[in-house]
Motif scaffolding. Structure first.
Motif, mmCIF file in Angstrom:
data_model
loop_
_atom_site.group_PDB
_atom_site.id
_atom_site.type_symbol
_atom_site.label_atom_id
_atom_site.label_comp_id
_atom_site.label_asym_id
_atom_site.label_seq_id
_atom_site.Cartn_x
_atom_site.Cartn_y
_atom_site.Cartn_z
ATOM 1 N N TYR A 51 3.146 56.475 5.012
ATOM 2 C CA TYR A 51 4.460 56.707 4.601
ATOM 3 C C TYR A 51 4.824 57.617 3.370
ATOM 4 C CZ TYR A 51 5.389 52.714 7.285
ATOM 5 O OH TYR A 51 5.761 51.681 8.221
ATOM 6 N N ILE A 52 5.886 58.036 3.207
ATOM 7 C CA ILE A 52 6.171 58.964 1.822
ATOM 8 C C ILE A 52 6.139 58.006 0.747
ATOM 9 C CG2 ILE A 52 8.172 60.638 0.772
ATOM 10 C CD1 ILE A 52 8.838 61.246 3.906
ATOM 11 N N PHE A 53 6.813 56.991 0.647
ATOM 12 C CA PHE A 53 6.942 56.107 -0.354
ATOM 13 C C PHE A 53 5.950 55.245 -0.176
ATOM 14 C CE2 PHE A 53 11.486 57.549 0.102
ATOM 15 C CZ PHE A 53 11.598 58.466 -0.923
ATOM 16 N N GLY A 54 5.343 54.498 -1.358
ATOM 17 C CA GLY A 54 4.546 53.319 -1.541
ATOM 18 C C GLY A 54 5.208 52.121 -1.246
ATOM 19 N N PHE A 55 4.449 51.120 -1.100
ATOM 20 C CA PHE A 55 5.245 49.539 -0.920
ATOM 21 C C PHE A 55 5.308 48.873 -2.063
ATOM 22 C CE2 PHE A 55 3.628 50.666 3.262
ATOM 23 C CZ PHE A 55 4.724 50.254 4.174
ATOM 24 N N ALA A 56 4.440 49.473 -3.185
ATOM 25 C CA ALA A 56 4.302 48.660 -4.399
ATOM 26 C C ALA A 56 5.640 48.298 -4.914
ATOM 27 C CB ALA A 56 3.666 49.526 -5.442
ATOM 28 N N GLY A 57 6.097 47.079 -4.954
ATOM 29 C CA GLY A 57 7.388 46.487 -5.615
ATOM 30 C C GLY A 57 8.552 47.211 -4.886
ATOM 31 N N PHE A 58 8.211 47.508 -3.757
ATOM 32 C CA PHE A 58 9.231 48.076 -2.771
ATOM 33 C C PHE A 58 10.561 48.817 -3.628
ATOM 34 C CE2 PHE A 58 9.714 47.943 1.688
ATOM 35 C CZ PHE A 58 10.907 48.061 2.002
ATOM 36 N N GLU A 59 10.174 49.831 -4.082
ATOM 37 C CA GLU A 59 10.952 50.436 -5.328
ATOM 38 C C GLU A 59 11.403 51.872 -4.487
ATOM 39 O OE1 GLU A 59 8.707 51.037 -8.554
ATOM 40 O OE2 GLU A 59 8.764 48.658 -9.058
ATOM 41 N N GLN A 60 11.701 51.990 -3.154
ATOM 42 C CA GLN A 60 12.136 53.029 -2.556
ATOM 43 C C GLN A 60 13.384 53.527 -3.275
ATOM 44 O OE1 GLN A 60 10.535 50.773 -0.874
ATOM 45 N NE2 GLN A 60 8.895 51.741 0.031
ATOM 46 N N SER A 61 14.248 52.807 -3.396
ATOM 47 C CA SER A 61 15.849 53.009 -3.806
ATOM 48 C C SER A 61 15.426 53.811 -5.313
ATOM 49 C CB SER A 61 16.613 51.919 -3.897
ATOM 50 O OG SER A 61 16.737 51.172 -2.809
ATOM 51 N N GLU A 62 14.639 53.408 -6.114
ATOM 52 C CA GLU A 62 14.660 53.949 -7.461
ATOM 53 C C GLU A 62 13.970 55.218 -7.245
ATOM 54 O OE1 GLU A 62 13.700 51.002 -6.787
ATOM 55 O OE2 GLU A 62 14.869 49.755 -8.048
ATOM 56 N N LEU A 63 12.985 55.401 -6.342
ATOM 57 C CA LEU A 63 12.200 56.700 -5.906
ATOM 58 C C LEU A 63 13.311 57.693 -5.392
ATOM 59 C CD1 LEU A 63 8.846 55.346 -4.755
ATOM 60 C CD2 LEU A 63 9.381 56.131 -6.802
ATOM 61 N N LEU A 64 13.971 57.224 -4.655
ATOM 62 C CA LEU A 64 15.080 58.056 -3.762
ATOM 63 C C LEU A 64 16.151 58.839 -4.794
ATOM 64 C CD1 LEU A 64 16.573 59.197 -1.455
ATOM 65 C CD2 LEU A 64 17.788 57.109 -1.160
ATOM 66 N N ALA A 65 16.312 57.780 -5.860
ATOM 67 C CA ALA A 65 17.283 57.984 -6.912
ATOM 68 C C ALA A 65 16.701 59.351 -7.974
ATOM 69 C CB ALA A 65 17.464 56.889 -7.931
ATOM 70 N N GLU A 66 15.418 59.197 -7.979
ATOM 71 C CA GLU A 66 14.647 59.933 -8.848
ATOM 72 C C GLU A 66 14.661 61.524 -8.099
ATOM 73 O OE1 GLU A 66 10.815 58.874 -10.179
ATOM 74 O OE2 GLU A 66 11.553 56.940 -10.893
ATOM 75 N N LEU A 67 14.488 61.346 -6.819
ATOM 76 C CA LEU A 67 14.238 62.451 -5.943
ATOM 77 C C LEU A 67 15.833 63.376 -5.916
ATOM 78 C CD1 LEU A 67 12.733 64.281 -3.986
ATOM 79 C CD2 LEU A 67 13.715 62.610 -1.990
#
Length: 131
Positions: free
Chosen positions: A45-61
């Motif tokens: 996957y592009i994003f890891g599963f830790a804490g399921f923080e994909q939304s925050e990572l998308l926001a940073e991107l």
């Protein structure tokens, strides 16, 4: 790009919600090239599963790309709305989104695009008036 499984913060089940969700989605070569440059995690996957923080990572991107903040579902809605605005057939958009049927697509997106419904009403009346 192929959609073959799903992830969830509340379940280990990676199966898709419906059979139609399993699909091939065409993307521009430039988009594919950009996605290909993102480092893939060892779980593929592009994003890891830790804490399921994909939304925050998308926001940073998005911030790094100077793009207004949105959600993954917001990106999906924008994508579909853009296709509808360009008069792409609803059956194609429905399949691209992985909806089980066209009715699901109509129910959801006609509410998001009232101007499209008004235009269709006007087109239908014009057609009937020309008889």
């Amino acid at each position: 790009m192929k959609v073959r499984h799903s992830i969830s913060p509340t379940s280990d089940d990676t199966s898709l919600k419906t059979q139609n969700a399993k699909r091939d989605v065409s993307i521009k070569k430039e988009v594919f090239d950009l996605i290909s440059k993102i480092l893939v995690k060892e779980n593929d996957y592009i994003f890891g599963f830790a804490g399921f923080e994909q939304s925050e990572l998308l926001a940073e991107l998005l911030t790094g790309l100077n793009i207004d903040k949105t959600t993954f579902h917001g990106l999906r809605d924008t994508h579909a709305s853009f296709l509808f605005a360009q008069d792409i057939d609803i059956a194609y958009v429905s399949k691209r989104l992985g909806h089980i049927n066209i009715q699901t697509t109509q129910n959801y997106y006609l509410e998001l695009m009232p101007e499209k419904k008004h235009q269709q009403d006007a087109d239908a009346l014009n057609l009937l008036n020309s008889l």
